[in-house]
Motif scaffolding. Sequence first.
Motif, PDB file in Angstrom:
ATOM      1  N   GLU A   1       0.674  -1.245   0.101  1.00 14.89           N
ATOM      2  CA  GLU A   1       0.087   0.415   0.080  1.00 14.89           C
ATOM      3  C   GLU A   1       0.812   0.971  -0.025  1.00 14.89           C
ATOM      4  OE1 GLU A   1      -3.112   0.956  -0.279  1.00 14.89           O
ATOM      5  OE2 GLU A   1      -3.367  -1.868  -0.579  1.00 14.89           O
ATOM      6  N   LYS A   2       1.822   1.386   0.725  1.00 19.48           N
ATOM      7  CA  LYS A   2       3.122   2.355   1.290  1.00 19.48           C
ATOM      8  C   LYS A   2       4.061   2.634  -0.742  1.00 19.48           C
ATOM      9  CE  LYS A   2       4.228   2.476   5.319  1.00 19.48           C
ATOM     10  NZ  LYS A   2       5.341   2.178   6.794  1.00 19.48           N
ATOM     11  N   ALA A   3       4.402   1.811  -1.330  1.00 13.38           N
ATOM     12  CA  ALA A   3       4.390   1.847  -2.669  1.00 13.38           C
ATOM     13  C   ALA A   3       3.242   2.618  -3.802  1.00 13.38           C
ATOM     14  CB  ALA A   3       4.694   0.399  -2.979  1.00 13.38           C
ATOM     15  N   LYS A   4       1.822   1.370  -3.581  1.00 11.07           N
ATOM     16  CA  LYS A   4       0.618   2.251  -4.000  1.00 11.07           C
ATOM     17  C   LYS A   4       0.704   3.690  -4.455  1.00 11.07           C
ATOM     18  CE  LYS A   4      -3.758   1.339  -5.054  1.00 11.07           C
ATOM     19  NZ  LYS A   4      -5.226   1.002  -5.004  1.00 11.07           N
ATOM     20  N   LEU A   5       0.792   4.371  -2.875  1.00 10.87           N
ATOM     21  CA  LEU A   5       0.261   5.546  -3.089  1.00 10.87           C
ATOM     22  C   LEU A   5       1.785   5.835  -3.324  1.00 10.87           C
ATOM     23  CD1 LEU A   5      -0.620   5.751   1.012  1.00 10.87           C
ATOM     24  CD2 LEU A   5      -2.044   6.431  -1.254  1.00 10.87           C
TER      25      LEU A   5
END
Length: 75
Positions: A26-30
Motif C-alpha cells: 500500500e505504501k508503494a501504491k501511494l
Amino acid sequence: MITNNSVIIPRYSVDDAPEWIEEKGEKAKLSFQEALKTRKVKMIDAIDLNYKGGGLHCITMSIPKRKAAIKEEKI
C-alpha cells in the motif's frame, strides 16, 4: 507498467501473508499515486509470474513489427 491513463504495479501479498507485506504494498501504491497524479494506479497479483521466471516487464515487452511475408517464386 505505465500507460496513457494508468500505472500497473505488482502486488506480492497473499491471503496468509503477514500484515507488514500488505502495508509495504500500500505504501508503494501511494508513492506511485503521488508521483503520477494524472494516472490511476492499479495493482495486480504478480506472484505466479515471478515464480515462473517473469514479471510485468516480461509480459509487456514490445513485440517487433512483423515483416511482410516473402513470396515464394515458382520454379
